[in-house]
Design a protein around this motif. Structure first.
Motif, PDB file in Angstrom:
ATOM      1  N   VAL A  21       0.386  -1.195  -0.152  1.00 40.94           N
ATOM      2  CA  VAL A  21      -0.262  -0.131  -0.367  1.00 40.94           C
ATOM      3  C   VAL A  21       0.583   0.912   0.171  1.00 40.94           C
ATOM      4  N   LEU A  22       2.279   1.180   1.080  1.00 41.68           N
ATOM      5  CA  LEU A  22       2.396   2.480   0.399  1.00 41.68           C
ATOM      6  C   LEU A  22       3.242   2.532  -0.207  1.00 41.68           C
ATOM      7  N   VAL A  23       3.638   2.117  -0.596  1.00 41.00           N
ATOM      8  CA  VAL A  23       4.911   1.844  -2.403  1.00 41.00           C
ATOM      9  C   VAL A  23       3.964   2.230  -3.216  1.00 41.00           C
ATOM     10  N   GLY A  24       2.612   1.316  -3.353  1.00 43.81           N
ATOM     11  CA  GLY A  24       1.732   1.832  -3.876  1.00 43.81           C
ATOM     12  C   GLY A  24       1.615   3.474  -4.838  1.00 43.81           C
ATOM     13  N   LEU A  25       0.793   3.905  -3.217  1.00 43.12           N
ATOM     14  CA  LEU A  25       0.426   4.998  -2.700  1.00 43.12           C
ATOM     15  C   LEU A  25       0.847   6.105  -3.254  1.00 43.12           C
ATOM     16  N   PHE A  26       2.858   5.328  -3.074  1.00 42.38           N
ATOM     17  CA  PHE A  26       4.066   6.433  -2.623  1.00 42.38           C
ATOM     18  C   PHE A  26       4.203   6.575  -4.819  1.00 42.38           C
ATOM     19  N   SER A  27       4.023   6.324  -5.431  1.00 46.51           N
ATOM     20  CA  SER A  27       4.414   5.581  -7.048  1.00 46.51           C
ATOM     21  C   SER A  27       3.243   6.705  -7.470  1.00 46.51           C
ATOM     22  N   LEU A  28       2.203   6.626  -6.696  1.00 47.20           N
ATOM     23  CA  LEU A  28       0.704   7.035  -7.525  1.00 47.20           C
ATOM     24  C   LEU A  28       0.611   8.781  -7.040  1.00 47.20           C
ATOM     25  N   ILE A  29       1.696   9.179  -5.670  1.00 49.13           N
ATOM     26  CA  ILE A  29       1.580  10.325  -5.178  1.00 49.13           C
ATOM     27  C   ILE A  29       2.728  10.847  -6.483  1.00 49.13           C
ATOM     28  N   SER A  30       3.837  10.638  -6.164  1.00 51.65           N
ATOM     29  CA  SER A  30       5.311  11.301  -6.527  1.00 51.65           C
ATOM     30  C   SER A  30       4.712  11.546  -8.579  1.00 51.65           C
ATOM     31  N   GLY A  31       3.942   9.875  -9.171  1.00 52.95           N
ATOM     32  CA  GLY A  31       3.953   9.944 -10.080  1.00 52.95           C
ATOM     33  C   GLY A  31       3.139  11.709 -10.733  1.00 52.95           C
ATOM     34  N   ILE A  32       1.645  11.831  -9.888  1.00 54.86           N
ATOM     35  CA  ILE A  32       0.552  12.716 -10.103  1.00 54.86           C
ATOM     36  C   ILE A  32       1.764  14.468  -9.876  1.00 54.86           C
ATOM     37  N   ILE A  33       2.194  14.362  -8.695  1.00 55.39           N
ATOM     38  CA  ILE A  33       3.269  15.198  -9.092  1.00 55.39           C
ATOM     39  C   ILE A  33       4.473  15.502 -10.218  1.00 55.39           C
ATOM     40  N   PHE A  34       4.852  14.614  -9.985  1.00 57.44           N
ATOM     41  CA  PHE A  34       6.252  14.590 -11.310  1.00 57.44           C
ATOM     42  C   PHE A  34       5.407  15.128 -13.023  1.00 57.44           C
ATOM     43  N   PHE A  35       3.965  14.394 -13.440  1.00 53.57           N
ATOM     44  CA  PHE A  35       3.221  15.148 -14.224  1.00 53.57           C
ATOM     45  C   PHE A  35       3.210  16.327 -14.200  1.00 53.57           C
ATOM     46  N   ASN A  36       2.197  16.906 -13.489  1.00 58.22           N
ATOM     47  CA  ASN A  36       2.313  17.667 -13.342  1.00 58.22           C
ATOM     48  C   ASN A  36       3.210  19.490 -13.223  1.00 58.22           C
ATOM     49  N   LEU A  37       3.921  18.920 -12.660  1.00 55.45           N
ATOM     50  CA  LEU A  37       5.310  19.557 -12.417  1.00 55.45           C
ATOM     51  C   LEU A  37       6.127  19.675 -14.582  1.00 55.45           C
ATOM     52  N   LEU A  38       6.003  18.607 -14.995  1.00 51.34           N
ATOM     53  CA  LEU A  38       6.354  18.497 -16.380  1.00 51.34           C
ATOM     54  C   LEU A  38       5.673  19.489 -16.963  1.00 51.34           C
ATOM     55  N   GLU A  60      15.136  23.284 -12.451  1.00 53.21           N
ATOM     56  CA  GLU A  60      14.688  24.105 -11.221  1.00 53.21           C
ATOM     57  C   GLU A  60      12.648  24.054 -11.211  1.00 53.21           C
ATOM     58  N   GLU A  61      12.564  24.170 -11.825  1.00 55.45           N
ATOM     59  CA  GLU A  61      11.194  23.726 -12.131  1.00 55.45           C
ATOM     60  C   GLU A  61      10.651  22.041 -11.929  1.00 55.45           C
ATOM     61  N   VAL A  62      11.409  21.662 -12.106  1.00 51.43           N
ATOM     62  CA  VAL A  62      10.533  20.323 -12.208  1.00 51.43           C
ATOM     63  C   VAL A  62      12.176  19.188 -11.523  1.00 51.43           C
ATOM     64  N   VAL A  63      13.107  19.150 -11.724  1.00 51.31           N
ATOM     65  CA  VAL A  63      13.604  18.015 -10.794  1.00 51.31           C
ATOM     66  C   VAL A  63      13.811  18.695  -9.605  1.00 51.31           C
ATOM     67  N   LEU A  64      14.537  19.852  -9.179  1.00 53.64           N
ATOM     68  CA  LEU A  64      14.241  19.927  -7.824  1.00 53.64           C
ATOM     69  C   LEU A  64      12.822  20.360  -6.827  1.00 53.64           C
ATOM     70  N   ARG A  65      12.385  20.481  -7.753  1.00 58.53           N
ATOM     71  CA  ARG A  65      10.590  20.401  -7.109  1.00 58.53           C
ATOM     72  C   ARG A  65      10.283  19.064  -7.067  1.00 58.53           C
ATOM     73  N   LEU A  66      10.403  18.536  -7.469  1.00 55.86           N
ATOM     74  CA  LEU A  66      10.093  17.287  -7.327  1.00 55.86           C
ATOM     75  C   LEU A  66      10.802  16.644  -6.405  1.00 55.86           C
ATOM     76  N   PHE A  67      12.355  16.764  -6.041  1.00 55.95           N
ATOM     77  CA  PHE A  67      12.714  16.032  -5.046  1.00 55.95           C
ATOM     78  C   PHE A  67      12.780  16.761  -3.293  1.00 55.95           C
TER      79      PHE A  67
END
Length: 251
Positions: A21-38, A60-67
């Protein structure tokens, strides 16, 4: 012995739905964040004249904000991972089984910490698809990607060591998780307090104690000796405190 204990802890994670659950939820949320930043970055590039597009930094706009957002997600995910490590053992009264075997407190702490870190690495590996997507759309700027992963890994180790200590203090998982969250938030807020303090010496002390300034430097590739010393000291300090907390049974 450490290998055996690490394997046992890791199997206990994946024997329950919690890890999946944690791995799946983390992957989903981080994927949404990455897509929105990109998407935001792409829209920004298209909305301005071509001669000004070079002024918008992908790093600055994608990589640093993603992490930075991944580091924020750890505020929730790592306490959920570490809260059960000792609290559940105390509640079930199975922790005494360790002391009946030829095992030391530091070996138990180290094995549990490594198991939790292995789960975190699994989460980060799931984000490995992001660089592939970036490469696929023709963006080749990966200059800070390695140090960005290093930064979140160092922070994760600190949060895990803090979470282990909090879990060793209470037999209640919820209390252990709340203590861990509050501890991580304190590490962030003390840095902000340093920025707001008018006394130079106090501001420097607060900034050094807080984890944010060290994370930001590593995130930008500015790894210094003071940052390495800070992370090692933090991890060993809370590892030592956890060992001493477990040793209270002998008092």
């Amino acid at each position: 012995m450490i290998w055996t204990l690490w394997k046992k802890e890791l199997e206990s994670y994946f024997a329950s739905p919690l890890a999946y659950v944690l791995v799946g939820l983390f992957s989903l949320i981080s994927g949404i964040i990455f897509f929105n930043l990109l998407a935001t970055y792409t829209d920004g590039i298209q909305a301005i004249p071509q001669n000004m597009a070079q002024e918008i930094s992908f790093v600055e706009e994608v990589v640093l904000r993603l992490f930075a957002n991944i580091n924020f997600l750890f505020l929730v995910f790592i306490p959920l991972i570490t809260m059960r490590l000792f609290s559940e053992e105390k509640r079930l009264e199975t922790i005494d089984l360790y002391w009946l075997a030829p095992v030391r407190e530091w070996q138990v702490v180290l094995s549990k910490g490594l198991a939790a870190f292995t789960l975190i690495i699994t989460m980060l590996v799931m984000t490995g698809i992001f660089p592939l997507i970036i490469w696929g759309v023709g963006i080749r700027d990966f200059s800070l990607l390695t140090t960005a992963y290093l930064g979140v890994a160092c922070n994760a180790l600190c949060y895990i060591s803090l979470g282990l200590f909090c879990s060793s203090l209470s037999g209640n998982q919820i209390i252990a998780a709340l203590l861990s969250v509050l501890g991580i938030m304190f590490l962030w807020m003390i840095t902000w307090g340093g920025h707001l303090n008018s006394n130079y010496l106090v501001a420097e002390i607060f900034t050094y104690i807080g984890i944010t300034s060290h994370f930001e430097r590593i995130l930008r590739g500015l790894i210094g000796t003071q940052d390495i010393i800070y992370y090692l000291t933090f991890i060993f300090l809370f590892g030592f405190l956890t060992v001493k907390s477990l040793g209270r049974r002998n008092w």
